[in-house]
Design an enzyme around this catalytic site. Structure first.
Site, PDB file in Angstrom:
ATOM      1  CB  SER A  57      -2.192 -10.367  -5.260  1.00 44.79           C
ATOM      2  OG  SER A  57      -1.165 -10.745  -6.165  1.00 44.79           O
ATOM      3  NE  ARG A 117       7.459 -15.173  -3.561  1.00 42.78           N
ATOM      4  CZ  ARG A 117       7.541 -13.954  -4.065  1.00 42.78           C
ATOM      5  NH1 ARG A 117       8.582 -13.636  -4.822  1.00 42.78           N
ATOM      6  NH2 ARG A 117       6.609 -13.064  -3.832  1.00 42.78           N
ATOM      7  CG  ASP A 156       7.187  -4.884  -2.841  1.00 43.84           C
ATOM      8  OD1 ASP A 156       6.784  -5.985  -2.419  1.00 43.84           O
ATOM      9  OD2 ASP A 156       7.070  -4.524  -4.023  1.00 43.84           O
ATOM     10  N   GLY A 185       8.966 -13.452  -8.615  1.00 42.26           N
ATOM     11  CA  GLY A 185       7.560 -13.839  -8.525  1.00 42.26           C
ATOM     12  C   GLY A 185       6.717 -13.109  -9.557  1.00 42.26           C
TER      13      GLY A 185
HETATM   14  C1  S3P Z   1       4.309  -6.763  -7.751  1.00 40.21           C
HETATM   15  C2  S3P Z   1       3.267  -6.973  -6.889  1.00 40.21           C
HETATM   16  C3  S3P Z   1       3.451  -7.254  -5.459  1.00 40.21           C
HETATM   17  C4  S3P Z   1       4.857  -6.884  -4.989  1.00 40.21           C
HETATM   18  C5  S3P Z   1       5.913  -7.352  -5.937  1.00 40.21           C
HETATM   19  C6  S3P Z   1       5.707  -6.758  -7.317  1.00 40.21           C
HETATM   20  C7  S3P Z   1       4.006  -6.515  -9.168  1.00 40.21           C
HETATM   21  O1  S3P Z   1       3.249  -8.638  -5.230  1.00 40.21           O
HETATM   22  O2  S3P Z   1       5.102  -7.423  -3.703  1.00 40.21           O
HETATM   23  O3  S3P Z   1       7.190  -6.991  -5.468  1.00 40.21           O
HETATM   24  O4  S3P Z   1       4.891  -6.047  -9.921  1.00 40.21           O
HETATM   25  O5  S3P Z   1       2.864  -6.784  -9.585  1.00 40.21           O
HETATM   26  P1  S3P Z   1       1.780  -9.249  -4.902  1.00 40.21           P
HETATM   27  O6  S3P Z   1       0.952  -9.147  -6.097  1.00 40.21           O
HETATM   28  O7  S3P Z   1       2.055 -10.685  -4.526  1.00 40.21           O
HETATM   29  O8  S3P Z   1       1.276  -8.433  -3.731  1.00 40.21           O
END
Ligand code: S3P
Length: 437
Positions: free
Chosen positions: A171, A126, A319, A98
């Protein structure tokens, strides 16, 4: 992804010794992205050799960036400058990641060429509207599949507008997508969040020489500058250390030392949560590495009790909930988690995944839309499914250490996305854990 892989886990003995878990995933992704867009040659040390971050490397290679790998954990990136990427000839495969897809959506929105981002079955479920909407307000043209899911087709556009964006969710991925598009925008791009999320994009932009202003819950930058190549030293990933922090807290007789762990305060919420549960975790040898706080963590067994988790900690341990659920299922008394609805849109629905697996091992878990109520107690052996979610798989392996019988954990191959040798390192430390035949 490799074929399906099941594990046979627990019960295990005391965990002892010293461990260094692999490099931070968030930092590794960002280091490749910014180094690729910089002027000059950057060196990255401690890079995570995981499937997620290797997907990011492969994507930039497809866009003409020369990325050498002289030794494990080392990358030499010959930056092509902000406007030097080449149009990819095929869809860019983000795999399970993601972070790769959402950050790239922002970065690619500012290019002059079209591109398509695809992912595996989990990533294809997602939500992407959270990045598409703010990027569209900046003038980006991004087409998604039905319901706002991947694949994403990003139309080339070189004249993005800046925005002042109030995100409704905390986020880092959304914030980073907007900031990376903002590199290509006219004027100042600003992002505000309801609760502060991890700030690696801001910190790393500054390390690459881009002027960026940030404080808790807010970040702003202007387009039109340049990134300058630099050296990045990636700390060990707190999220990977988390499984050992929980396991060593739970298993009697354990004492483990985790070396060089990244201690960015936006990542260490689990430390506060475990301490509130009675854990004995000491922070030693505090220092800085490439601008990030790092420390050794010494964890000794201690009896854990349930807590009402402080909602303010949620983004700082977003996480770590699968690991916290494992701890709660084996602690004395009740643990209540609220304000964590984001868990439902991670690599799996982590509330449902952990609730159903822990129940199958005898735990009492009540699901809530934004969390769970977990009554600690004993666990027995059984057969559980990680649903292909790396952190669920590793958390169930932790819980299994205290189970009365062996636990089969299904579909663990995706552990290679973030922690390829988890099973080997865990077994060497004392975990009962082996691949099923
Ligand atoms: C991350 C942000 C978080 C986290 C993901 C890594 C990142 O997601 O859960 O494992 O590297 O910016 P969200 O931005 O959806 O909270």
């Amino acid at each position: 992804m490799a074929g399906r892989q099941d594990w046979l886990a627990g019960p295990g003995g005391a965990l002892r010794g010293e461990i260094r878990v692999p490099g931070d995933k968030s930092v590794s992704h960002r280091a490749i992205m910014l180094a690729a867009l910089a002027d000059g040659c950057s060196r990255i040390e401690g890079f995570l050799e995981g499937e997620d971050t290797l997907a990011t490397v492969a994507i930039f290679r497809r866009m003409g960036v020369d990325i050498g790998a002289p030794s494990p954990g080392e990358r030499i990136v010959r930056g092509v400058g902000l406007h030097g990427l080449r149009a990819p000839q095929e869809p860019l495969d983000c795999g399970n990641s993601g972070t790769a897809m959402r950050l790239l959506a922002g970065l690619l929105a500012g290019q002059s060429f079209d591109s398509t981002l695809v992912g595996d079955a989990s990533l294809s479920r997602r939500p992407m509207r959270r990045v598409i909407e703010p990027l569209a307000r900046m003038g980006a043209r991004i087409e998604a599949g039905e319901g706002g899911f991947p694949p994403l087709t990003i139309r080339g556009k070189n004249d993005l507008q800046s925005i002042d964006f109030n995100n409704e969710i905390a986020s880092a991925q959304v914030k980073s997508a907007v900031l990376l598009a903002g590199l290509y925008g006219r004027g100042e791009t600003r992002v505000r969040e309801p609760r502060p999320s991890r700030d690696y994009t801001e910190r790393m932009l500054a390390a690459f020489g881009w002027p960026v202003r940030f404080r808790t819950g807010e970040a702003a930058l202007e387009g039109g500058h340049r990134l300058r190549a630099t050296e990045v030293r990636v700390p060990a990933d707190f999220s990977s250390a988390a499984f050992f922090l929980v396991a060593a807290s739970l298993v009697p007789g354990s004492e483990l030392l985790l070396r060089g762990v990244g201690m960015n305060p936006r990542r260490t919420g689990l430390l506060a949560a475990l301490r509130a549960m009675g854990a004995d975790i000491r922070v030693e040898a505090e220092g800085r590495q490439g601008g990030e706080p790092v420390a050794d963590l010494r964890v000794r067994h201690a009896p854990l009790h349930g807590i009402e988790l402080d909602e303010a900690l949620v983004p700082d341990m977003i996480d770590e909930f699968p690991a916290l659920f494992a701890a709660a299922a084996l602690a004395r008394g009740r643990t209540v988690v609220r304000g964590a609805a984001e868990l439902r849109v991670k690599e799996s629905d982590r509330i449902a995944a952990m609730a159903s697996a822990l129940r199958a091992l005898g735990a009492r878990v009540e699901e809530r839309p934004d969390g769970a109520v977990i009554e600690g107690g004993r666990l027995h052996g059984g057969d559980v499914d990680s649903l292909g979610d790396h952190r669920v798989a590793m958390s169930l392996a932790v819980a299994a250490q205290l189970a009365d019988g062996e636990v089969r954990i299904r579909d663990c191959a995706n552990v290679a996305t973030s922690f390829p040798d988890f099973a080997g390192l865990a077994a060497a430390a004392g975990f009962g854990l082996r691949p099923a035949g």
